[in-house]
Design an enzyme around this catalytic site. Structure first.
Site, PDB file in Angstrom:
ATOM      1  N   ASP A  49      34.443  18.135 -27.476  1.00 43.34           N
ATOM      2  CA  ASP A  49      33.249  19.451 -28.208  1.00 43.34           C
ATOM      3  C   ASP A  49      33.123  18.837 -29.799  1.00 43.34           C
ATOM      4  OD1 ASP A  49      32.558  22.025 -28.418  1.00 43.34           O
ATOM      5  OD2 ASP A  49      32.682  22.569 -26.864  1.00 43.34           O
ATOM      6  N   ILE A  76      27.658  15.508 -29.563  1.00 42.52           N
ATOM      7  CA  ILE A  76      26.895  14.521 -29.520  1.00 42.52           C
ATOM      8  C   ILE A  76      25.780  13.584 -29.491  1.00 42.52           C
ATOM      9  CG2 ILE A  76      28.369  15.321 -26.987  1.00 42.52           C
ATOM     10  CD1 ILE A  76      25.540  15.896 -25.641  1.00 42.52           C
ATOM     11  N   TYR A 104      17.280  31.289 -29.798  1.00 42.50           N
ATOM     12  CA  TYR A 104      15.593  30.745 -29.025  1.00 42.50           C
ATOM     13  C   TYR A 104      14.151  31.160 -29.783  1.00 42.50           C
ATOM     14  CZ  TYR A 104      19.367  30.931 -24.327  1.00 42.50           C
ATOM     15  OH  TYR A 104      19.904  31.168 -23.928  1.00 42.50           O
ATOM     16  N   TYR A 184      14.434  28.012 -24.350  1.00 41.28           N
ATOM     17  CA  TYR A 184      15.360  27.202 -23.993  1.00 41.28           C
ATOM     18  C   TYR A 184      15.513  27.302 -22.594  1.00 41.28           C
ATOM     19  CZ  TYR A 184      20.057  28.840 -21.655  1.00 41.28           C
ATOM     20  OH  TYR A 184      21.749  28.714 -21.096  1.00 41.28           O
ATOM     21  N   LYS A 188      15.832  23.376 -20.449  1.00 40.52           N
ATOM     22  CA  LYS A 188      16.029  23.113 -19.331  1.00 40.52           C
ATOM     23  C   LYS A 188      15.751  22.627 -17.877  1.00 40.52           C
ATOM     24  CE  LYS A 188      20.962  25.574 -19.854  1.00 40.52           C
ATOM     25  NZ  LYS A 188      22.131  24.310 -20.701  1.00 40.52           N
ATOM     26  N   VAL A 252      18.204  47.177 -26.121  1.00 44.33           N
ATOM     27  CA  VAL A 252      16.677  46.164 -27.078  1.00 44.33           C
ATOM     28  C   VAL A 252      15.541  46.661 -25.638  1.00 44.33           C
ATOM     29  CG1 VAL A 252      15.679  43.857 -26.765  1.00 44.33           C
ATOM     30  CG2 VAL A 252      17.977  44.485 -27.924  1.00 44.33           C
ATOM     31  N   ASP A 336      11.743  38.752 -22.286  1.00 42.21           N
ATOM     32  CA  ASP A 336      13.036  38.366 -21.528  1.00 42.21           C
ATOM     33  C   ASP A 336      12.180  38.677 -20.010  1.00 42.21           C
ATOM     34  OD1 ASP A 336      15.564  39.814 -21.088  1.00 42.21           O
ATOM     35  OD2 ASP A 336      15.462  41.600 -22.063  1.00 42.21           O
TER      36      ASP A 336
HETATM   37  P1  NAD Z   1      29.086  28.231 -25.532  1.00 46.70           P
HETATM   38  O1  NAD Z   1      28.361  28.365 -26.096  1.00 46.70           O
HETATM   39  O2  NAD Z   1      30.931  29.115 -25.236  1.00 46.70           O
HETATM   40  O3  NAD Z   1      29.639  26.354 -24.537  1.00 46.70           O
HETATM   41  C1  NAD Z   1      29.360  25.312 -25.548  1.00 46.70           C
HETATM   42  C2  NAD Z   1      29.997  24.618 -25.325  1.00 46.70           C
HETATM   43  O4  NAD Z   1      29.592  23.110 -26.162  1.00 46.70           O
HETATM   44  C3  NAD Z   1      30.644  25.155 -26.629  1.00 46.70           C
HETATM   45  O5  NAD Z   1      31.884  24.765 -27.806  1.00 46.70           O
HETATM   46  C4  NAD Z   1      30.017  23.656 -28.273  1.00 46.70           C
HETATM   47  O6  NAD Z   1      30.337  23.567 -29.312  1.00 46.70           O
HETATM   48  C5  NAD Z   1      29.432  22.693 -27.289  1.00 46.70           C
HETATM   49  N1  NAD Z   1      28.625  21.232 -28.080  1.00 46.70           N
HETATM   50  C6  NAD Z   1      27.085  22.192 -28.450  1.00 46.70           C
HETATM   51  N2  NAD Z   1      26.472  21.258 -28.974  1.00 46.70           N
HETATM   52  C7  NAD Z   1      27.314  19.844 -29.037  1.00 46.70           C
HETATM   53  C8  NAD Z   1      27.144  18.893 -29.278  1.00 46.70           C
HETATM   54  N3  NAD Z   1      26.067  18.844 -29.430  1.00 46.70           N
HETATM   55  N4  NAD Z   1      28.707  18.446 -29.423  1.00 46.70           N
HETATM   56  C9  NAD Z   1      29.526  18.375 -28.619  1.00 46.70           C
HETATM   57  N5  NAD Z   1      29.345  19.624 -27.603  1.00 46.70           N
HETATM   58  C10 NAD Z   1      28.583  20.574 -27.990  1.00 46.70           C
HETATM   59  O7  NAD Z   1      28.667  28.167 -24.221  1.00 46.70           O
HETATM   60  P2  NAD Z   1      28.491  28.432 -22.286  1.00 46.70           P
HETATM   61  O8  NAD Z   1      28.197  29.937 -21.775  1.00 46.70           O
HETATM   62  O9  NAD Z   1      30.208  28.166 -21.895  1.00 46.70           O
HETATM   63  O10 NAD Z   1      28.020  27.574 -21.552  1.00 46.70           O
HETATM   64  C11 NAD Z   1      27.787  26.586 -21.142  1.00 46.70           C
HETATM   65  C12 NAD Z   1      26.551  25.889 -20.417  1.00 46.70           C
HETATM   66  O11 NAD Z   1      26.585  27.048 -19.726  1.00 46.70           O
HETATM   67  C13 NAD Z   1      25.996  25.954 -21.413  1.00 46.70           C
HETATM   68  O12 NAD Z   1      24.944  25.291 -20.928  1.00 46.70           O
HETATM   69  C14 NAD Z   1      24.711  27.308 -21.273  1.00 46.70           C
HETATM   70  O13 NAD Z   1      23.001  26.974 -21.250  1.00 46.70           O
HETATM   71  C15 NAD Z   1      24.927  27.049 -19.677  1.00 46.70           C
HETATM   72  N6  NAD Z   1      25.364  29.245 -18.982  1.00 46.70           N
HETATM   73  C16 NAD Z   1      25.807  29.670 -19.375  1.00 46.70           C
HETATM   74  C17 NAD Z   1      25.863  30.828 -18.880  1.00 46.70           C
HETATM   75  C18 NAD Z   1      26.919  31.778 -18.791  1.00 46.70           C
HETATM   76  O14 NAD Z   1      26.575  32.991 -18.447  1.00 46.70           O
HETATM   77  N7  NAD Z   1      27.599  31.715 -19.299  1.00 46.70           N
HETATM   78  C19 NAD Z   1      24.752  31.172 -18.209  1.00 46.70           C
HETATM   79  C20 NAD Z   1      23.625  30.281 -18.247  1.00 46.70           C
HETATM   80  C21 NAD Z   1      23.945  28.658 -18.287  1.00 46.70           C
HETATM   81  N1  UDP Z   2      21.050  43.248 -24.640  1.00 52.62           N
HETATM   82  C1  UDP Z   2      21.264  44.443 -25.579  1.00 52.62           C
HETATM   83  N2  UDP Z   2      21.382  44.756 -27.073  1.00 52.62           N
HETATM   84  C2  UDP Z   2      22.281  43.585 -27.598  1.00 52.62           C
HETATM   85  C3  UDP Z   2      22.387  42.141 -26.903  1.00 52.62           C
HETATM   86  C4  UDP Z   2      21.960  42.718 -25.840  1.00 52.62           C
HETATM   87  O1  UDP Z   2      20.028  45.161 -25.265  1.00 52.62           O
HETATM   88  O2  UDP Z   2      23.135  43.796 -28.532  1.00 52.62           O
HETATM   89  C5  UDP Z   2      20.164  42.753 -23.877  1.00 52.62           C
HETATM   90  C6  UDP Z   2      19.138  41.457 -23.988  1.00 52.62           C
HETATM   91  O3  UDP Z   2      17.429  42.029 -24.853  1.00 52.62           O
HETATM   92  C7  UDP Z   2      18.821  41.349 -22.831  1.00 52.62           C
HETATM   93  C8  UDP Z   2      20.284  41.335 -22.405  1.00 52.62           C
HETATM   94  O4  UDP Z   2      20.973  42.576 -22.696  1.00 52.62           O
HETATM   95  O5  UDP Z   2      18.219  41.892 -21.834  1.00 52.62           O
HETATM   96  C9  UDP Z   2      21.521  40.303 -22.067  1.00 52.62           C
HETATM   97  O6  UDP Z   2      21.657  39.807 -23.269  1.00 52.62           O
HETATM   98  P1  UDP Z   2      21.692  38.514 -23.446  1.00 52.62           P
HETATM   99  O7  UDP Z   2      22.302  37.679 -25.040  1.00 52.62           O
HETATM  100  O8  UDP Z   2      23.605  38.452 -22.580  1.00 52.62           O
HETATM  101  O9  UDP Z   2      21.604  37.439 -22.516  1.00 52.62           O
HETATM  102  P2  UDP Z   2      19.666  36.745 -21.728  1.00 52.62           P
HETATM  103  O10 UDP Z   2      21.005  37.416 -19.882  1.00 52.62           O
HETATM  104  O11 UDP Z   2      19.247  37.592 -21.672  1.00 52.62           O
HETATM  105  O12 UDP Z   2      20.613  35.613 -20.851  1.00 52.62           O
END
Ligand code: NAD
Ligand code: UDP
Length: 388
Positions: A49, A76, A104, A184, A188, A252, A336
């Site tokens: 990271d 990376i 995004y 985004y 993906k 929102v 959204d």
């Molecule tokens: P996060 O932002 O906390 O973690 C992502 C990590 O990747 C960060 O620590 C960042 O520094 C690192 N990173 C980004 N670009 C990099 C690079 N070029 N080189 C090295 N490191 C890099 O997010 P998260 O919530 O832990 O999500 C992880 C994955 O899961 C992501 O791919 C995200 O799209 C996916 N995801 C998460 C959720 C969720 O609910 N948390 C939902 C949908 C998708």
């Molecule tokens: N949202 C909101 N107020 C905030 C932040 C987010 O109403 O201060 C809403 C956003 O528009 C979306 C939902 O909460 O409908 C979830 O947002 P999040 O950023 O967690 O990610 P998402 O689920 O859309 O990927």
């Protein structure tokens, strides 16, 4: 001392220690996965990271897992050391991404590069060296539900066929190109199609994970405390910040969108099952969420306000929420997802797993953590802003 009995996987096979190259290990999900692997397994982690703040507690020398975790600070995008780390691993888990909705539509190029272009070499190194890959995608690849296009009040909106999201049936429905919110989801989707095609044409062993709003401690940052003052994190951190500052939570577009939230610790359990059951996980795309924890964003705001007042002893504000438009909050090009309920058939069948924690319980432990970690710092940052 007696030897501990070897751990067995779901098919009764002994689990051998793996060397795991975890890219994005310093993020929210990565930090919880590293903890799980260090505390409860014998696997080793090459943690890649740009930041390590969320895993520094695991990197201190002299702990019983210290020889099983190694931090590699690298981006990376432009670091040739990545290939070497992939090559010496048994498994690669790629979590690295820009994944906060506020980016995004305001940083669409960075979003597309991060989620597609930067992930490409990782897939290629895995294919060339025959290394198994677990790639993190998103529930957002489903986009909007079919039912969202029906007129308000239409009876078919209640029919699961019009909203339930199924890995092997549901189409991906995004808005027009000027709605840059979908940059985004689209990036993906393309990396998923590429990983899937590498499996089909070149025999890459892969699993794809689609997280549905995983939440818990260490998610994102609090603006002005451990992240930029003017950045907008995901909803948990936005609402936590508002609550600690004693200001109304911003809804929102009236907070009518619906989400299902899953506790990070439930979700990490199933990632461990994927790691340790390759024959059940390979070739699969997995929804991972909690279909029973559905709320509108407005209901989430009400719940978080109640729970925060309980854990902090603060009195409930007169006006808990305030409505804002998507344009005001995120700027042009925001759009959204209307509703996100994961169909859980595949993950249940392949990995014998179900989520456990209710929305109330996960909120109670998460907001207890937020309050203990940030409340004082938020107060300090507020008094600074008033003085200046
Ligand atoms: P996060 O932002 O906390 O973690 C992502 C990590 O990747 C960060 O620590 C960042 O520094 C690192 N990173 C980004 N670009 C990099 C690079 N070029 N080189 C090295 N490191 C890099 O997010 P998260 O919530 O832990 O999500 C992880 C994955 O899961 C992501 O791919 C995200 O799209 C996916 N995801 C998460 C959720 C969720 O609910 N948390 C939902 C949908 C998708
Ligand atoms: N949202 C909101 N107020 C905030 C932040 C987010 O109403 O201060 C809403 C956003 O528009 C979306 C939902 O909460 O409908 C979830 O947002 P999040 O950023 O967690 O990610 P998402 O689920 O859309 O990927």
């Amino acid at each position: 001392a007696g030897m501990a009995a070897p751990r067995l996987n779901l098919d009764g096979d002994v689990i051998k220690p793996l060397k795991i190259c975890m890219i994005g290990a310093g993020g929210f999900i990565g930090s919880h996965l590293c903890e799980k692997l260090m505390y409860e397994t014998d696997h080793s982690v090459l943690a890649v990271d740009i930041y390590s703040d969320k895993i520094n507690h695991l990197l201190q020398p002299g702990q019983k897992w210290s020889d099983r975790i190694e931090f590699h600070k690298l981006n990376i995008k432009n670091d040739s050391r990545l290939e070497g780390l992939v090559k010496v691993s048994d498994l690669v888990i790629n979590l690295a991404a820009i994944c906060t909705p506020a980016d995004y539509n305001t940083r669409p190029l960075d979003t597309i590069y991060s989620n597609f272009v930067d992930a490409l070499p990782v897939v290629q190194y895995c294919r060339e060296n025959k290394i198994r890959l677990i790639h993190f995608s998103t529930c957002e690849v489903y986009g909007k539900t079919i039912g969202s296009f029906l007129p308000p009040g239409h009876p078919l909106k209640q029919d699961p066929a019009f909203y339930m999201l199924k890995e092997d049936e549901t189409p991906c429905i995004f808005g027009s190109i000027d709605k840059q919110r979908w940059s985004y989801a689209c990036a993906k989707q393309l990396i998923e199609r590429l990983v899937y095609a590498e499996g089909a044409e070149n025999g890459l062993e892969f699993s794809i994970v689609r997280p549905f709003n995983w939440i818990g401690p260490r998610m994102d940052f609090i603006p002005g405390v451990d992240g930029p003052q003017d950045s907008v994190p995901r909803v948990l951190a936005c609402f936590s910040n508002n609550l600690m500052k004693g200001e109304p939570l911003k809804l929102v577009e009236g907070g009518k969108s619906q989400r299902t939230f899953i506790y990070i610790k439930d979700a990490i359990d199933v990632v461990q099952r994927m790691i340790e059951n390759p024959s059940r996980a390979n070739g699969q795309i997995f929804n991972v969420g909690n279909p029973y924890n559905e709320v509108t964003v407005r209901e989430l705001a009400e719940l978080m306000t109640d729970v925060y007042c309980k854990v902090s002893g603060q009195k409930r504000p007169e006006q808990a929420t305030i409505d804002v438009t998507g344009m005001e909050f995120y700027g042009p090009g925001y759009d959204d997802s209307d509703k996100r309920i994961p169909d859980m058939t595949i993950v249940k069948k392949q990995l014998e797993w179900e989520p456990k924690t209710s929305l109330y319980d996960l909120m109670e432990s998460t907001l207890t953590y937020q309050h203990a970690t940030y409340a004082e710092a938020v107060k300090r940052s507020m008094s600074k802003t008033t003085v200046n």
